[in-house]
Design an enzyme around this catalytic site. Structure first.
Site, PDB file in Angstrom:
ATOM      1  N   GLU A 137       0.813  -1.230   0.000  1.00 52.33           N
ATOM      2  CA  GLU A 137       0.000   0.000   0.000  1.00 52.33           C
ATOM      3  C   GLU A 137       0.838   1.267   0.000  1.00 52.33           C
ATOM      4  O   GLU A 137       0.396   2.312  -0.488  1.00 52.33           O
ATOM      5  CB  GLU A 137      -0.950   0.007   1.205  1.00 52.33           C
ATOM      6  CG  GLU A 137      -2.101  -0.976   1.113  1.00 52.33           C
ATOM      7  CD  GLU A 137      -1.759  -2.370   1.621  1.00 52.33           C
ATOM      8  OE1 GLU A 137      -0.569  -2.630   1.907  1.00 52.33           O
ATOM      9  OE2 GLU A 137      -2.678  -3.205   1.744  1.00 52.33           O
ATOM     10  N   PHE A 172     -11.710  -7.170  14.016  1.00 55.69           N
ATOM     11  CA  PHE A 172     -10.658  -7.653  13.114  1.00 55.69           C
ATOM     12  C   PHE A 172     -10.312  -6.563  12.087  1.00 55.69           C
ATOM     13  O   PHE A 172     -11.187  -6.019  11.437  1.00 55.69           O
ATOM     14  CB  PHE A 172     -11.125  -8.931  12.400  1.00 55.69           C
ATOM     15  CG  PHE A 172     -10.134  -9.417  11.389  1.00 55.69           C
ATOM     16  CD1 PHE A 172      -8.875  -9.861  11.783  1.00 55.69           C
ATOM     17  CD2 PHE A 172     -10.440  -9.411  10.031  1.00 55.69           C
ATOM     18  CE1 PHE A 172      -7.953 -10.293  10.854  1.00 55.69           C
ATOM     19  CE2 PHE A 172      -9.516  -9.845   9.096  1.00 55.69           C
ATOM     20  CZ  PHE A 172      -8.271 -10.294   9.509  1.00 55.69           C
ATOM     21  N   GLN A 173      -9.050  -6.259  11.980  1.00 52.85           N
ATOM     22  CA  GLN A 173      -8.521  -5.236  11.056  1.00 52.85           C
ATOM     23  C   GLN A 173      -9.119  -3.850  11.300  1.00 52.85           C
ATOM     24  O   GLN A 173      -9.316  -3.079  10.377  1.00 52.85           O
ATOM     25  CB  GLN A 173      -8.677  -5.674   9.598  1.00 52.85           C
ATOM     26  CG  GLN A 173      -7.805  -6.904   9.323  1.00 52.85           C
ATOM     27  CD  GLN A 173      -7.625  -7.214   7.859  1.00 52.85           C
ATOM     28  OE1 GLN A 173      -8.510  -6.962   7.052  1.00 52.85           O
ATOM     29  NE2 GLN A 173      -6.477  -7.763   7.513  1.00 52.85           N
ATOM     30  N   MET A 176      24.495   8.196   2.572  1.00 55.18           N
ATOM     31  CA  MET A 176      24.319   9.456   3.298  1.00 55.18           C
ATOM     32  C   MET A 176      24.572   9.257   4.793  1.00 55.18           C
ATOM     33  O   MET A 176      25.134  10.125   5.461  1.00 55.18           O
ATOM     34  CB  MET A 176      22.922  10.027   3.042  1.00 55.18           C
ATOM     35  CG  MET A 176      22.714  11.406   3.603  1.00 55.18           C
ATOM     36  SD  MET A 176      23.953  12.584   3.009  1.00 55.18           S
ATOM     37  CE  MET A 176      23.102  13.351   1.640  1.00 55.18           C
ATOM     38  N   LYS A 219     -17.536  -0.409   6.288  1.00 56.74           N
ATOM     39  CA  LYS A 219     -18.026  -1.340   5.271  1.00 56.74           C
ATOM     40  C   LYS A 219     -19.540  -1.236   5.062  1.00 56.74           C
ATOM     41  O   LYS A 219     -20.036  -1.338   3.941  1.00 56.74           O
ATOM     42  CB  LYS A 219     -17.645  -2.773   5.686  1.00 56.74           C
ATOM     43  CG  LYS A 219     -17.975  -3.786   4.616  1.00 56.74           C
ATOM     44  CD  LYS A 219     -17.363  -5.139   4.895  1.00 56.74           C
ATOM     45  CE  LYS A 219     -17.618  -6.083   3.728  1.00 56.74           C
ATOM     46  NZ  LYS A 219     -17.020  -7.395   3.949  1.00 56.74           N
TER      47      LYS A 219
HETATM   48  C1  TPP Z   1      12.394   5.033   5.360  1.00 62.73           C
HETATM   49  C2  TPP Z   1      13.690   5.658   5.746  1.00 62.73           C
HETATM   50  N1  TPP Z   1      14.508   5.056   6.640  1.00 62.73           N
HETATM   51  C3  TPP Z   1      15.693   5.625   6.971  1.00 62.73           C
HETATM   52  C4  TPP Z   1      16.066   6.811   6.426  1.00 62.73           C
HETATM   53  C5  TPP Z   1      17.404   7.465   6.850  1.00 62.73           C
HETATM   54  N2  TPP Z   1      18.305   7.559   5.679  1.00 62.73           N
HETATM   55  C6  TPP Z   1      18.469   8.685   4.971  1.00 62.73           C
HETATM   56  S1  TPP Z   1      19.504   8.524   3.691  1.00 62.73           S
HETATM   57  C7  TPP Z   1      19.820   6.918   4.070  1.00 62.73           C
HETATM   58  C8  TPP Z   1      20.758   6.099   3.231  1.00 62.73           C
HETATM   59  C9  TPP Z   1      20.193   5.784   1.893  1.00 62.73           C
HETATM   60  O1  TPP Z   1      21.010   4.827   1.268  1.00 62.73           O
HETATM   61  P1  TPP Z   1      20.923   4.535  -0.284  1.00 62.73           P
HETATM   62  O2  TPP Z   1      19.502   4.407  -0.698  1.00 62.73           O
HETATM   63  O3  TPP Z   1      21.788   3.383  -0.623  1.00 62.73           O
HETATM   64  O4  TPP Z   1      21.439   5.863  -0.923  1.00 62.73           O
HETATM   65  P2  TPP Z   1      22.892   6.574  -0.892  1.00 62.73           P
HETATM   66  O5  TPP Z   1      22.872   7.541   0.242  1.00 62.73           O
HETATM   67  O6  TPP Z   1      23.926   5.502  -0.713  1.00 62.73           O
HETATM   68  O7  TPP Z   1      22.980   7.254  -2.207  1.00 62.73           O
HETATM   69  C10 TPP Z   1      19.103   6.543   5.213  1.00 62.73           C
HETATM   70  C11 TPP Z   1      19.161   5.212   5.842  1.00 62.73           C
HETATM   71  C12 TPP Z   1      15.167   7.415   5.515  1.00 62.73           C
HETATM   72  N3  TPP Z   1      15.426   8.591   4.951  1.00 62.73           N
HETATM   73  N4  TPP Z   1      14.021   6.806   5.167  1.00 62.73           N
END
Ligand code: TPP
Length: 573
Positions: free
Chosen positions: A51, A113-114, A481, A163
């Site tokens: 979703e 439920f749900q 990052m 529903k």
């Molecule tokens: C759902 C979610 N969980 C955690 C984060 C924290 N976060 C920000 S950037 C990042 C790393 C992303 O890694 P990747 O997709 O491999 O991209 P890169 O930075 O290596 O280009 C994380 C874990 C987030 N923004 N969103």
């Protein structure tokens, strides 16, 4: 008058609202609605695999068109899975209508439920939410939901449908309202002329002005007016992450993105400005850095449709509440009709200074210290191969910032990313939502090997609905990052930021029926990318090996002013 069941009304109201596609996933509380969907052809349903993806598809449609996208999810886990997507749209002011199934009215509050309290859960992340209490209210609730979502400062609206409001055997007269009246909701339609005049006087007297614009220009359809006013005045323009494309990225007057990973020249110009014209931007913390050190010599004119955004973090000297398009149009007329013209000598000196900054540190990255491809090179190539004309969606991380910095967006509504919430997992479903509605355009998803795995199951949806998007996975084998912050602030202790045991993406996408490519040499990049985009009817996943040690620069120094930046691993302003 025609008699319809509540379930039929939901579908018919969407049709009458002009909706072509809805994105969703069925479940018990929505079975009547899904049966009504089955028996008509006007509204086409796209069956996602999770979703969250349904909400991102609807959201991306909205970002590309300005019209509300629609998602349909069942009660309980279906609804909670959608919450991240609703919050993503909320943070970026994106119009969306999310219809959530609910347990029968008499079971609400009994831990049925749900059952989940979707009104309560969604309240902090919606512009408004409705609970259907009588089936005959469905047409007016749907109309109101679209009106609220799309007008004023846009945002997501949830309609929770128990529903028993959709029972097929109970029928009621159906008429779709053309208009809605809500006494408590009247979005502003124009700005205050006195304020606009005062602001225009300031513009015409400015010596070091900067126009700083955000997502409000994109969603407010004000790009043409912004471009005209900026050219009339010959002022530099900087965009936020959400505002990219609001002003042509290849124009000489464009000085790049500003803020945390903004360009050197944009951040320096902001810091030294004597006037900032902020349009549809909210001075968020990723832009301002420390508020008490923000732009010490500037007067601030702030145009925003939402009065709550004005002076929230940075005090505006001249606040103007109104739609960006209408206010800018009025400013254009005032500038054109004014005897006073912008101060050409002062602007000449200001441009010389900006060009010097631009030359000193503008858009550069080193390519000589590594055998590995630089992520920036990949984005520059994407910009070249697609002539800066593609829809580009992204996930969240270094790749997102590189895409924002190095893709030259010349048109609004083409850069589609989660700026406010920063939702990993956004990129692929967003690309799908765009491709479905713009089948003849190039749609590229720039992602990382971390982010793509958050919604990778949607490769299956792409196969079912023939969505030939191009996925560019900048593979640095890490949550780049996170690793960059650990390098800079935690003495390179890389706690949980390496991605071990990655799948063989080529084989994985092939098993979903798509084309996979692996690229690990710069000399192969252009050919591979051109081949990928030439395969018009196929989804192509490019697994591109990039330098895992690269950082995104500039990067603002924490709690500093706009001009306090790291420019490389060793160089600071
Ligand atoms: C759902 C979610 N969980 C955690 C984060 C924290 N976060 C920000 S950037 C990042 C790393 C992303 O890694 P990747 O997709 O491999 O991209 P890169 O930075 O290596 O280009 C994380 C874990 C987030 N923004 N969103």
């Amino acid at each position: 008058m025609e008699l319809l069941s509540g379930a039929e009304m939901v579908v018919r109201a969407l049709r009458d609202e002009g909706v072509k596609y809805i994105y969703g996933y069925p479940g018990g509380s929505l079975l009547h609605v899904y049966d009504a969907l089955f028996q008509q052809e006007d509204v086409q349903h796209v069956l996602v695999r999770h979703e969250q993806a349904a909400t991102h598809m609807a959201d991306a449609y909205a970002r590309a068109t300005g019209k509300a996208g629609v998602a349909l999810v069942t009660s309980g886990p279906g609804a909670t899975n959608a919450v991240t997507g609703i919050a993503t749209a909320f943070m970026d002011s994106i119009p969306m209508v999310v219809i959530t199934g609910q347990v029968m009215s008499h079971l609400i509050g009994e831990d049925a439920f749900q059952e989940t309290d979707m009104l309560g859960i969604s309240r902090p992340v919606v512009k408004h939410n409705f609970s259907v209490q009588r089936p005959e209210d469905i047409p007016s609730i749907v109309r109101k939901a679209f009106h609220i979502a799309e007008s004023g400062r846009p945002g997501p609206v949830v309609i929770d449908v128990p529903k028993d409001m959709t029972t097929p055997t109970e029928r009621y007269p159906y008429e779709y309202p053309k208009q809605v009246k809500m006494r408590s909701y009247t979005p502003i339609t124009r700005g205050h002329t006195g304020q606009i005049k005062k602001a225009t006087d300031l513009l015409l007297n400015a010596k070091r002005p900067v126009i700083y614009t955000g997502g409000g220009v994109i969603m407010g359809d004000a790009s043409t007016e912004l471009t005209e006013l900026s050219r009339l005045l010959n002022f530099p323009v900087t965009n936020t992450l959400m505002g990219l494309g609001g002003f042509p990225g290849t124009d000489r007057q464009f000085i790049g993105m500003l803020g945390m990973h903004g360009s050197y020249e944009a951040n320096m110009a902001m810091h030294h400005a004597d006037l900032i014209l902020a349009v549809g931007a909210r001075f968020d913390d990723r832009v301002t850095n420390a508020c008490d050190k923000f732009c010490p010599t500037a007067k601030v004119v702030h145009i925003d449709i939402d009065p709550a955004s004005i002076s929230k973090t940075i005090q505006a000297d001249i606040p103007i509440v109104g739609p960006a398009k209408v206010v800018l149009e009025e400013m254009i007329q005032l500038v054109k009709g004014s005897k006073k013209q912008p101060d050409a000598d002062a602007l000449h000196a200001w441009w010389q200074q900006i060009d010097e900054w631009r030359q000193r540190h503008g858009g550069r990255f080193r390519t000589d210290d590594s055998e590995l491809m630089k992520p920036q090179q990949v984005i520059e190539m994407l910009s070249k191969v697609t002539n800066g004309d593609a829809f580009v969606t992204s996930d969240v991380g270094q790749h997102q910032m590189f895409a924002a910095q190095y893709y030259k967006f010349n048109k609004p509504n083409r850069w589609i990313n989660s700026g406010g919430l920063g939702t990993m997992g956004f990129g692929l479903p967003a690309a799908m939502g765009v491709k479905m509605n713009f089948p003849d355009d190039d749609v590229a998803c720039v992602t990382g090997e971390g982010s793509i795995q958050m919604n990778i199951q949607e490769l299956s949806t792409c196969n079912q609905y023939d969505l030939p998007v191009k996925i560019l996975c900048l593979n640095n084998q890490s949550l780049g990052m996170v690793r960059q912050w650990q390098d800079m602030n935690y003495e390179s202790r890389h706690s949980q930021s390496y991605m071990k045991s990655l799948p063989d993406f080529v084989k994985l996408v092939e098993s979903y029926g798509h084309v996979g490519m692996k690229v690990d040499k710069y000399s192969d990049l252009e050919g591979a990318m051109r081949e990928a985009f030439a395969l018009k009817d196929r989804l192509v996943f490019m697994d591109i090996a990039v330098d895992p040690f690269e950082h995104v620069y500039p990067m603002q120094v924490p709690r500093g002013s706009m001009r306090d930046m790291w420019l490389s691993k060793t160089e600071r302003t």
